[in-house]
Structures are given as structure tokens and as C-alpha cells.
Scaffold this motif. Structure first.
Motif, short mmCIF file in Angstrom:
data_model
loop_
_atom_site.label_atom_id
_atom_site.label_comp_id
_atom_site.label_asym_id
_atom_site.label_seq_id
_atom_site.Cartn_x
_atom_site.Cartn_y
_atom_site.Cartn_z
N THR A 113 2.74 14.30 6.16
CA THR A 113 1.69 14.75 5.98
C THR A 113 0.96 14.19 4.60
O THR A 113 -0.25 14.50 4.47
N LYS A 114 1.93 14.20 3.56
CA LYS A 114 1.37 13.69 2.29
C LYS A 114 0.60 12.34 2.32
O LYS A 114 1.21 11.42 3.22
N PRO A 115 -0.50 12.36 1.81
CA PRO A 115 -1.18 10.87 1.72
C PRO A 115 -0.65 10.14 0.87
O PRO A 115 0.17 10.26 -0.02
N THR A 116 -0.74 8.59 1.23
CA THR A 116 -0.08 7.55 0.44
C THR A 116 -1.13 6.78 -0.08
O THR A 116 -2.08 6.22 0.60
N LEU A 117 -1.10 6.62 -1.31
CA LEU A 117 -2.16 5.46 -2.03
C LEU A 117 -1.20 4.26 -2.44
O LEU A 117 -0.21 4.27 -3.06
N ASN A 133 -18.44 4.64 -8.05
CA ASN A 133 -19.60 5.78 -8.21
C ASN A 133 -18.84 6.87 -8.80
O ASN A 133 -19.03 7.92 -8.84
N LEU A 134 -18.21 6.35 -10.12
CA LEU A 134 -17.59 7.14 -10.91
C LEU A 134 -18.44 7.22 -12.44
O LEU A 134 -18.79 6.34 -12.83
N SER A 135 -18.41 8.66 -12.84
CA SER A 135 -18.86 8.78 -14.38
C SER A 135 -17.75 8.83 -15.21
O SER A 135 -16.81 9.43 -15.14
N LEU A 136 -17.55 7.44 -15.86
CA LEU A 136 -16.50 7.26 -17.00
C LEU A 136 -16.47 8.12 -18.07
O LEU A 136 -17.44 8.54 -18.69
N ALA A 166 -10.01 6.57 -0.44
CA ALA A 166 -11.11 6.31 -1.14
C ALA A 166 -11.14 7.37 -2.37
O ALA A 166 -11.22 7.34 -3.42
N ALA A 167 -11.11 8.60 -1.75
CA ALA A 167 -11.19 9.82 -2.63
C ALA A 167 -9.99 9.79 -3.60
O ALA A 167 -9.87 10.30 -4.74
N LEU A 168 -8.74 9.59 -3.07
CA LEU A 168 -7.69 9.77 -3.48
C LEU A 168 -7.48 8.48 -4.69
O LEU A 168 -6.94 8.75 -5.75
N ALA A 169 -7.87 7.24 -4.30
CA ALA A 169 -8.14 6.03 -5.40
C ALA A 169 -9.00 6.54 -6.51
O ALA A 169 -8.70 6.22 -7.43
N THR A 198 -9.53 9.63 -7.57
CA THR A 198 -8.81 10.58 -8.30
C THR A 198 -7.82 9.71 -9.47
O THR A 198 -7.57 10.05 -10.46
N PHE A 199 -7.14 8.86 -8.80
CA PHE A 199 -6.26 8.10 -9.59
C PHE A 199 -6.78 7.14 -10.96
O PHE A 199 -6.17 7.18 -11.81
N ILE A 200 -7.83 6.53 -10.57
CA ILE A 200 -8.69 5.99 -11.65
C ILE A 200 -8.98 6.93 -12.62
O ILE A 200 -8.92 6.59 -13.63
N GLN A 201 -9.50 8.08 -12.12
CA GLN A 201 -9.88 9.14 -13.41
C GLN A 201 -8.46 9.47 -14.17
O GLN A 201 -8.70 9.73 -15.27
N PHE A 202 -7.53 9.53 -13.32
CA PHE A 202 -6.18 9.97 -14.03
C PHE A 202 -5.96 8.95 -15.01
O PHE A 202 -5.26 9.09 -16.09
N LEU A 203 -6.13 7.46 -14.70
CA LEU A 203 -5.73 6.43 -15.68
C LEU A 203 -6.40 6.58 -16.94
O LEU A 203 -6.10 6.08 -17.87
N LEU A 204 -7.70 7.26 -16.89
CA LEU A 204 -8.52 7.20 -18.27
C LEU A 204 -8.29 8.50 -18.91
O LEU A 204 -9.14 8.99 -19.77
N THR A 205 -7.19 9.26 -18.60
CA THR A 205 -6.82 10.60 -19.48
C THR A 205 -6.02 9.91 -20.49
O THR A 205 -5.45 9.09 -20.46
#
Length: 358
Positions: free
Chosen positions: A49-53, A131-134, A287-290, A292-299
Motif C-alpha cells: 500500500t506504500k506509494p512509490t515515487l 505550482n510551488l512556492s520556493l 504528483a503530490a508526492l513528487a 513533497t520530494f521537491i520541497q524536501f530537496l530544498l531543505t
């Protein structure tokens, strides 16, 4: 998924679980075996049930010394998902695969193109707006916001040399082109984003006078390799005097190898910058998980991982390591607009091919 399919899959999993625990059952009580079996089935169901990116990137990003494995571990720890990488040799090869395979290119997110490829990549229709605020980008980061792509690291192209072997490196591109005793290596601009960087760098400096410059460089060129790793390897093996890479490359040798032998030759004319980017597939169900991953990359945590394993500068203001943070910044050259690159690339490559033969 259809209910009947779920039942069949459950039975298959139960059968596999049974055989996995049969040997252990011989030495355990029935109740213990049942508990183990139930535990196994719960874990198996959770895994399903875990999604895969699915992330497509270039090979060096996911090697054991690259940032990929560390990012995967950190992201999976917080996302309750699985992160899977697929690779091509370099960023240009990634884009070529997208063009060739289209909808059959298996990735939810593509990481490792650069800003020079934005027009070509957008024209494929493969990417959706993010559609992300960087977060605030680094003060010295010259990035024009783009609806489809987000930056994740950056650097300036530079020729790297060994201080112990090359005592008087050239201090300008002109000096390099006319130096009688230096040989250089660089990747093929048709196959490598680093090679393309040289293409843009040369045209940025020489403008319309590139033919003679390529001819002069050809006399200095030991070989042109398919990718960056081959050309940089020739420098490390002592075969070449200088190799095209990034001004940040010496930080790797200082931090990992504890060596200060390697340095970037800083040229008076200036250096061309590269910004690496990430984008989301237009019809991905993740798309939502992707995002989240982009936001994670910018931490800050991820930017340190990328900086100290991909050996590039972060795109946000964050401290990494003194050897990287305190590198002398090159003089930057204005970057070509992506549309200009898209229009001029073929003629620039033809100019290089025609004049780079020795």
C-alpha cells in the motif's frame, strides 16, 4: 484493483509466507509460527500500500558516493513511501530518452537536467507546472522563476588541474587556447551537459569568433570523451593536464581525500554557470508526492547532502563545509536565455564539429 485480484494476490503472499516460515516452524510452537506469519502478512500488505515515487536522474547521482542513497534514506524515513531511481549517463541523455520514449518513459519526476535544456524539455510536453512556492534562494543565485522546473544545485564550469604537476596554470581562456605545453580533456557537447557547458562558455566569450578558438583548443585537446567521468578520470590518472569540470570539484579532494593538489583555473574573461533542475511528469499519479520530494530537496538537510556528495553549491543560503563554502567565487558570465540556446544549439554544435578536428 479488482477484489478477485486482491484475493489471489493475498493467497500468493500467504503461500510465500508459509514456505518462508516452514523451516522455522519445525523448531517453534504453532502459536509462535502463526504470530510470525500474521506479522509477515501485515508487513507485506503495508509494503503493497506504500506509494512509490520513480525518479529518473543521471548515474553519478545514485552511486554509493553520490547524494541519491542518502536522500532516499532520509526521504523514505518521513514520507511512508518508496523512492526508486532510474538512470541515464548524463542530463542530456535523460532528455534524449524522454524525446525518444515519450509516454513510455517511466518516471514521475526527472532530476538532473539543467537550465540550458528548459526550452527543449518544455517543448516535449512531458512536464507539468509545479505550482510551488520556493524558499528564498541564495543571495548570489541568478535564477529566473520557471513554471515547470525548480533548481536544486549549481556551479560554474572550470578547468581543473593538479597543482603539483602544472605549476603555472593559464589565467584566461585566451592563454589556455595559445598555451604550447598544456593538454586538456572535456566531454562531448552532444552527449554531456558538462560538454554543452563548454559550448555555451566558448560562445559567450568569443561571440561570433568561435571557429578559430575551437581550432586552437583542438591543438590543446588530448581527447573528447563521452561523459564527464571519463575525462575527469584522465586528469586523476595523470594523462591530462586539465579537465573540464566545475569550480567546486577541488572541494571533493579536500574534504574526502584530504588533498589540496587540485584547483580550478580561474579565467579573467569569466565562467559560465550551470543550474541543475528537477521537474514533474505531466500525468503522474504521484504528483503530490513528487511536490513533497521537491520541497524536501530544498531543505537545509538535503541541500547539505547534495552539496557534499554531488559537489555543487546549494541553491539556498546554508553552510555546508568550509572547503566548499570558502571557495573563491569565479567571475560569472551572463547566461544565454533557454530559447536562445534552443535556437542556436545546432549551429553551435556544427561549428564545434567543423573546427575541433585536429
Amino acid at each position: 484493483m479488482h477484489a478477485a485480484t486482491l484475493n489471489v494476490q493475498w493467497l500468493i503472499n500467504a503461500k510465500n509466507a508459509y514456505f518462508a516460515f516452514r523451516e522455522r516452524a519445525r523448531s517453534c510452537s504453532i502459536s509462535t509460527v502463526l504470530l510470525l506469519l500474521v506479522s509477515f502478512m501485515i508487513q507485506s500488505t503495508e509494503a503493497q500500500t506504500k506509494p512509490t515515487l520513480r525518479v529518473a536522474t543521471y548515474e553519478s547521482f545514485v552511486t554509493e558516493w553520490g547524494p541519491g542513497p542518502k536522500l532516499k534514506k532520509a526521504f523514505e524515513r518521513q514520507c511512508n513511501c518508496s523512492l526508486e531511481f532510474s538512470t541515464a549517463t548524463e542530463g542530456v541523455a535523460l532528455l534524449n530518452q524522454i524525446k525518444l520514449k515519450g509516454e513510455h518513459f517511466k518516471a514521475d519526476l526527472v532530476l538532473g537536467l539543467d537550465e540550458s535544456l528548459i526550452s527543449e524539455a518544455t517543448a516535449t510536453g512531458f512536464f507539468q507546472p509545479h505550482n510551488l512556492s520556493l524558499p528564498p534562494l541564495a543571495n548570489d543565485m541568478l535564477w529566473k522563476p520557471n513554471p515547470h522546473f525548480v533548481p536544486f544545485d549549481r556551479g560554474y564550469f572550470a578547468f581543473i588541474y593538479n597543482r603539483t604537476k602544472l605549476k603555472n596554470p593559464p589565467t584566461s581562456f585566451k592563454e589556455l587556447l595559445n598555451h604550447p605545453n598544456i593538454n586538456v580533456v572535456y566531454p562531448d557537447p552532444r552527449l554531456s551537459t558538462v560538454g554543452r557547458g563548454l559550448l555555451y562558455w566558448m560562445n559567450s566569450i568569443q561571440e561570433q569568433e568561435t571557429a578559430g578558438a575551437w581550432q586552437s583548443l583542438a591543438k590543446r585537446t588530448l581527447t573528447v570523451t563521452p561523459g564527464w567521468s571519463e575525462s575527469y578520470g584522465l586528469l586523476l590518472e595523470g594523462e591530462a593536464d586539465m579537465a573540464l569540470s566545475y569550480h567546486t570539484s577541488p572541494a571533493y579532494h579536500q574534504i574526502i581525500e584530504k588533498k589540496s593538489d587540485y584547483a580550478a583555473a580561474l579565467f579573467k574573461e569569466g565562467h559560465y554557470a550551470q543550474v541543475e533542475i528537477v521537474g514533474i511528469r505531466h500525468n503522474t499519479p504521484q504528483a503530490a508526492l513528487a511536490k513533497t520530494f521537491i520541497q524536501f530537496l530544498l531543505t537545509p538537510e538535503s541541500q547539505r547532502i547534495i552539496a557534499l556528495n554531488n559537489w555543487m553549491k546549494p541553491v539556498i543560503d546554508v553552510q555546508t563545509h568550509p572547503a566548499l563554502d570558502q571557495l573563491p567565487p569565479p567571475k560569472g558570465l551572463p547566461s544565454f536565455e533557454p530559447d536562445t540556446i534552443s535556437k542556436q544549439k545546432k549551429s553551435w554544435v556544427s561549428d564545434w564539429l567543423m573546427n575541433s578536428r585536429r
